[in-house]
Design a protein around this motif. Structure first.
Motif, PDB file in Angstrom:
ATOM      1  N   ALA A 132       1.865 -28.365  44.833  1.00 30.54           N
ATOM      2  CA  ALA A 132       3.266 -28.128  45.775  1.00 30.54           C
ATOM      3  C   ALA A 132       3.449 -29.238  46.862  1.00 30.54           C
ATOM      4  O   ALA A 132       2.383 -29.287  47.412  1.00 30.54           O
ATOM      5  CB  ALA A 132       3.188 -26.835  46.241  1.00 30.54           C
ATOM      6  N   PRO A 133       4.565 -29.748  46.873  1.00 37.28           N
ATOM      7  CA  PRO A 133       4.708 -30.666  48.089  1.00 37.28           C
ATOM      8  C   PRO A 133       4.846 -29.921  49.412  1.00 37.28           C
ATOM      9  O   PRO A 133       5.303 -28.762  49.680  1.00 37.28           O
ATOM     10  CB  PRO A 133       6.430 -31.195  48.004  1.00 37.28           C
ATOM     11  N   ALA A 134       4.393 -30.722  50.452  1.00 37.73           N
ATOM     12  CA  ALA A 134       4.235 -30.113  51.693  1.00 37.73           C
ATOM     13  C   ALA A 134       5.749 -30.203  52.158  1.00 37.73           C
ATOM     14  O   ALA A 134       6.017 -29.167  52.802  1.00 37.73           O
ATOM     15  CB  ALA A 134       3.301 -31.051  52.572  1.00 37.73           C
ATOM     16  N   ARG A 135       6.540 -31.005  51.955  1.00 32.47           N
ATOM     17  CA  ARG A 135       8.005 -31.230  52.333  1.00 32.47           C
ATOM     18  C   ARG A 135       8.762 -31.690  51.302  1.00 32.47           C
ATOM     19  O   ARG A 135       8.168 -32.335  50.322  1.00 32.47           O
ATOM     20  CB  ARG A 135       8.257 -32.101  53.500  1.00 32.47           C
ATOM     21  N   SER A 136       9.860 -31.056  50.967  1.00 35.61           N
ATOM     22  CA  SER A 136      10.792 -31.157  49.872  1.00 35.61           C
ATOM     23  C   SER A 136      12.205 -30.809  50.230  1.00 35.61           C
ATOM     24  O   SER A 136      12.352 -30.012  50.890  1.00 35.61           O
ATOM     25  CB  SER A 136      10.309 -30.526  48.672  1.00 35.61           C
ATOM     26  N   PRO A 137      13.172 -31.825  49.597  1.00 31.35           N
ATOM     27  CA  PRO A 137      14.487 -31.509  49.837  1.00 31.35           C
ATOM     28  C   PRO A 137      14.892 -29.897  49.180  1.00 31.35           C
ATOM     29  O   PRO A 137      15.841 -29.509  49.790  1.00 31.35           O
ATOM     30  CB  PRO A 137      15.357 -32.497  49.034  1.00 31.35           C
ATOM     31  N   LYS A 138      14.148 -29.695  48.243  1.00 29.25           N
ATOM     32  CA  LYS A 138      14.314 -28.257  47.574  1.00 29.25           C
ATOM     33  C   LYS A 138      13.142 -27.444  48.175  1.00 29.25           C
ATOM     34  O   LYS A 138      11.961 -27.495  47.747  1.00 29.25           O
ATOM     35  CB  LYS A 138      14.132 -28.309  46.156  1.00 29.25           C
ATOM     36  N   ILE A 169      12.368 -24.352  48.056  1.00 29.93           N
ATOM     37  CA  ILE A 169      11.502 -23.575  47.320  1.00 29.93           C
ATOM     38  C   ILE A 169      10.440 -23.921  46.638  1.00 29.93           C
ATOM     39  O   ILE A 169       9.389 -23.464  46.168  1.00 29.93           O
ATOM     40  CB  ILE A 169      12.536 -23.016  46.031  1.00 29.93           C
ATOM     41  N   LEU A 170      10.540 -25.464  46.569  1.00 26.59           N
ATOM     42  CA  LEU A 170       9.066 -25.805  45.879  1.00 26.59           C
ATOM     43  C   LEU A 170       8.105 -25.892  46.687  1.00 26.59           C
ATOM     44  O   LEU A 170       6.713 -26.358  46.214  1.00 26.59           O
ATOM     45  CB  LEU A 170       9.376 -27.617  45.517  1.00 26.59           C
ATOM     46  N   THR A 171       8.123 -25.606  47.889  1.00 25.24           N
ATOM     47  CA  THR A 171       7.081 -25.637  48.996  1.00 25.24           C
ATOM     48  C   THR A 171       6.427 -24.240  48.945  1.00 25.24           C
ATOM     49  O   THR A 171       5.426 -24.003  49.780  1.00 25.24           O
ATOM     50  CB  THR A 171       7.492 -25.886  50.463  1.00 25.24           C
ATOM     51  N   ASN A 172       6.484 -23.583  47.665  1.00 23.60           N
ATOM     52  CA  ASN A 172       5.949 -22.064  47.540  1.00 23.60           C
ATOM     53  C   ASN A 172       5.082 -22.326  46.282  1.00 23.60           C
ATOM     54  O   ASN A 172       5.438 -23.137  45.336  1.00 23.60           O
ATOM     55  CB  ASN A 172       6.976 -21.208  47.423  1.00 23.60           C
ATOM     56  N   VAL A 173       4.272 -21.337  46.007  1.00 25.33           N
ATOM     57  CA  VAL A 173       3.408 -20.969  44.937  1.00 25.33           C
ATOM     58  C   VAL A 173       3.965 -19.774  44.385  1.00 25.33           C
ATOM     59  O   VAL A 173       4.132 -18.618  45.011  1.00 25.33           O
ATOM     60  CB  VAL A 173       2.111 -20.959  45.173  1.00 25.33           C
ATOM     61  N   LYS A 174       4.334 -19.721  43.045  1.00 25.95           N
ATOM     62  CA  LYS A 174       5.036 -18.347  42.551  1.00 25.95           C
ATOM     63  C   LYS A 174       4.070 -17.500  41.967  1.00 25.95           C
ATOM     64  O   LYS A 174       3.029 -18.037  41.257  1.00 25.95           O
ATOM     65  CB  LYS A 174       6.048 -18.649  41.534  1.00 25.95           C
ATOM     66  N   PHE A 175       3.927 -16.436  42.325  1.00 24.95           N
ATOM     67  CA  PHE A 175       2.934 -15.287  41.863  1.00 24.95           C
ATOM     68  C   PHE A 175       3.632 -14.450  40.911  1.00 24.95           C
ATOM     69  O   PHE A 175       4.752 -13.905  41.238  1.00 24.95           O
ATOM     70  CB  PHE A 175       2.198 -14.520  42.967  1.00 24.95           C
ATOM     71  N   THR A 176       3.325 -14.388  39.436  1.00 25.45           N
ATOM     72  CA  THR A 176       3.889 -13.522  38.565  1.00 25.45           C
ATOM     73  C   THR A 176       2.570 -12.540  38.303  1.00 25.45           C
ATOM     74  O   THR A 176       1.673 -12.927  37.502  1.00 25.45           O
ATOM     75  CB  THR A 176       4.256 -14.020  37.430  1.00 25.45           C
ATOM     76  N   ALA A 177       2.702 -11.218  38.370  1.00 26.82           N
ATOM     77  CA  ALA A 177       1.671  -9.989  37.960  1.00 26.82           C
ATOM     78  C   ALA A 177       2.293  -9.289  36.809  1.00 26.82           C
ATOM     79  O   ALA A 177       3.431  -8.698  36.794  1.00 26.82           O
ATOM     80  CB  ALA A 177       1.345  -9.173  39.231  1.00 26.82           C
ATOM     81  N   THR A 178       1.819  -9.861  35.592  1.00 25.87           N
ATOM     82  CA  THR A 178       1.905  -8.882  34.609  1.00 25.87           C
ATOM     83  C   THR A 178       0.861  -8.978  33.417  1.00 25.87           C
ATOM     84  O   THR A 178      -0.011  -9.897  33.335  1.00 25.87           O
ATOM     85  CB  THR A 178       3.356  -9.769  33.839  1.00 25.87           C
ATOM     86  N   GLY A 179       0.751  -7.937  32.646  1.00 26.88           N
ATOM     87  CA  GLY A 179       0.008  -7.956  31.445  1.00 26.88           C
ATOM     88  C   GLY A 179      -1.571  -7.985  31.984  1.00 26.88           C
ATOM     89  O   GLY A 179      -2.249  -8.329  31.196  1.00 26.88           O
ATOM     90  N   GLY A 180      -1.678  -7.449  33.033  1.00 32.03           N
ATOM     91  CA  GLY A 180      -3.205  -7.312  33.432  1.00 32.03           C
ATOM     92  C   GLY A 180      -3.625  -8.651  33.891  1.00 32.03           C
ATOM     93  O   GLY A 180      -5.013  -8.683  34.373  1.00 32.03           O
ATOM     94  N   LYS A 181      -2.998  -9.523  34.265  1.00 29.08           N
ATOM     95  CA  LYS A 181      -3.356 -10.769  34.931  1.00 29.08           C
ATOM     96  C   LYS A 181      -2.320 -11.445  35.947  1.00 29.08           C
ATOM     97  O   LYS A 181      -1.254 -11.055  35.738  1.00 29.08           O
ATOM     98  CB  LYS A 181      -3.672 -11.823  33.832  1.00 29.08           C
ATOM     99  N   LEU A 182      -2.873 -12.270  36.691  1.00 23.85           N
ATOM    100  CA  LEU A 182      -1.985 -12.862  37.561  1.00 23.85           C
ATOM    101  C   LEU A 182      -1.800 -14.448  37.287  1.00 23.85           C
ATOM    102  O   LEU A 182      -2.538 -15.041  37.176  1.00 23.85           O
ATOM    103  CB  LEU A 182      -2.422 -12.600  39.054  1.00 23.85           C
ATOM    104  N   VAL A 183      -0.622 -14.618  37.432  1.00 17.94           N
ATOM    105  CA  VAL A 183      -0.344 -16.130  37.025  1.00 17.94           C
ATOM    106  C   VAL A 183       0.441 -16.895  38.252  1.00 17.94           C
ATOM    107  O   VAL A 183       1.483 -16.525  38.771  1.00 17.94           O
ATOM    108  CB  VAL A 183       0.783 -16.293  35.787  1.00 17.94           C
ATOM    109  N   LEU A 184      -0.065 -18.146  38.503  1.00 19.87           N
ATOM    110  CA  LEU A 184       0.403 -18.951  39.679  1.00 19.87           C
ATOM    111  C   LEU A 184       0.929 -20.064  39.157  1.00 19.87           C
ATOM    112  O   LEU A 184       0.435 -20.745  38.162  1.00 19.87           O
ATOM    113  CB  LEU A 184      -0.861 -19.094  40.510  1.00 19.87           C
ATOM    114  N   THR A 185       2.165 -20.380  39.597  1.00 18.47           N
ATOM    115  CA  THR A 185       2.869 -21.691  39.120  1.00 18.47           C
ATOM    116  C   THR A 185       3.484 -22.327  40.427  1.00 18.47           C
ATOM    117  O   THR A 185       3.655 -21.635  41.242  1.00 18.47           O
ATOM    118  CB  THR A 185       4.074 -21.420  38.216  1.00 18.47           C
ATOM    119  N   ALA A 186       3.302 -23.845  40.296  1.00 23.03           N
ATOM    120  CA  ALA A 186       3.764 -24.776  41.138  1.00 23.03           C
ATOM    121  C   ALA A 186       4.116 -26.059  40.570  1.00 23.03           C
ATOM    122  O   ALA A 186       3.690 -26.364  39.629  1.00 23.03           O
ATOM    123  CB  ALA A 186       2.738 -24.961  42.086  1.00 23.03           C
TER     124      ALA A 186
END
Length: 372
Positions: free
Chosen positions: A21-27, A29-46
């Motif tokens: 994930a970039p420290a700074r970005s015109p977007k 939202i990209l300075t975040n990590v997305k957490f998705t909790a489903t199916g008994g596991k946690l998925v991190l996307t960046a």
């Protein structure tokens, strides 16, 4: 969403995702990590839109309520690193995100996770399977030779050639070249064509970092404009460098009359470090003189001094002197074990030096002019 996670595996996964994930970005939202909790596991996307990662965390994860959330990289990383709690609870509501430990509590603002760009998963039917250990070794032994200044854009990455039964990695900046070959299994007839499967330096370093030492194999799929790597718990994609790689095989010396000497990394590296004490940024050349059963390393820099270090070698031919940038030879030594044997091949003082090992690694260094 409401989940609890063991802090240590969560911190390790978040740290890897945060490095993309970039420290700074015109977007923003990209300075975040997305957490998705489903199916008994946690998925991190960046993603920074050039490189992306999907990480699955199951160890120490308990999901009470499924859902998704965006966590800001810098604040969340600081919380996880400074916390002494064994377990972290994450909970979202209409006001934001609550991160809570046994004796700590943090409320952070939350963005809309539905707006986060998707990070592709590995769904390829054609790919290569190779040893995880081999991949990590190949990256470490080639990535340092890439052109970090990007004066020639195609050299700003590692070339991966994937053919039936074989994988080759190459890195060069035009002054030295590192390449390594190893075995790889092609699934579905997967192979690369041409010299354009160039993975950016930063991206392939992240891939190497994502490969767990416990992983036995990884999967690699090259596509028209990007490359996918799959481990047991992660998928990383990267856009490829635009351009065509040089015809690197022509750089590897094919000589009948060259001298080949068996050497060991440790003694050579020790002598090199001593000889380089009197070098500076402007004067980096060290003379390597072979003759009379001795390798003599000599350096001289105005206002600093001179050095002369000798090593015994099995060479009694006519004296030959090569002037090499000591940094390039040091880079070769740093990626090998001190007990590693290698061959040092030379012909004349004006021709390239070729260093090679028995496990498929070759390294070419172009000589410097004698006046440096």
């Amino acid at each position: 969403m409401k989940i609890s996670c063991a802090r240590e595996p969560l911190t390790n996964a978040f740290s890897l995702a945060a490095s993309i994930a970039p420290a700074r970005s015109p977007k923003e939202i990209l300075t975040n990590v997305k957490f998705t909790a489903t199916g008994g596991k946690l998925v991190l996307t960046a993603t920074d839109m050039e490189v992306g990662i999907r990480l699955e965390v199951e160890e120490g994860v308990e999901i009470e309520t499924e859902g998704a959330a965006l966590l800001p990289v810098q604040r969340t990383m600081a919380i996880l690193r400074e916390s002494n709690d064994e377990t972290i609870t994450l909970e979202t509501d209409d006001t934001g995100i609550l991160l809570k430990g046994d004796r700590s509590k943090f409320n952070l603002p939350a963005g809309n996770p539905d707006e986060f760009p998707p990070v592709i998963s590995f769904e390829e039917e054609k790919y290569h399977v190779l040893s995880a250990r081999l991949f990590r070794t190949m990256v470490r032994r080639t990535v340092f030779a890439t052109d970090t200044d990007n004066t020639r854009f195609a050299l700003g990455g590692v070339l991966l050639e994937l053919t039936e039964g074989k994988v080759t990695a190459v890195g060069t900046d035009g002054r030295r070249l590192a390449c390594m070959e190893g075995e790889g299994e092609s699934v579905g007839g997967h192979e690369t064509t041409g010299n354009n499967t160039i993975v950016p330096t930063r991206a392939i370093q992240l891939m190497e970092r994502a490969v767990n030492p416990d992983d036995e194999t990884i999967d690699v799929a090259a596509r028209a404009s990007d490359l996918l790597l799959r481990t047991k718990n992660a998928v990383i994609y990267s856009r490829l460098v635009e351009g065509r790689y040089p015809t690197w095989r022509q750089v590897l010396p094919q000589r009948e009359n060259a001298t080949q000497l068996d050497m060991t990394v440790g003694p050579v590296f020790a002598a090199l470090r001593q000889a380089s004490i009197v070098t500076d940024q402007e004067s980096r050349g060290i003379d390597f003189t072979f003759g009379d059963g001795t390798l003599k390393l000599e350096a001289s820099t105005k206002d600093i001094g001179q050095s002369q270090i000798e090593l015994p070698v099995a060479y009694d031919g006519e004296p030959v002197t090569l002037t090499l940038d000591h940094r390039y030879l040091a880079d070769f030594c740093k990626v090998l074990d001190r007990e590693q044997p290698f061959q040092f091949e030379f012909e004349t003082g004006a021709s390239p030096a070729l260093l090679s090992t028995d496990d498929g690694y070759s390294y070419v260094i172009m000589p410097m002019s004698r006046d440096r």
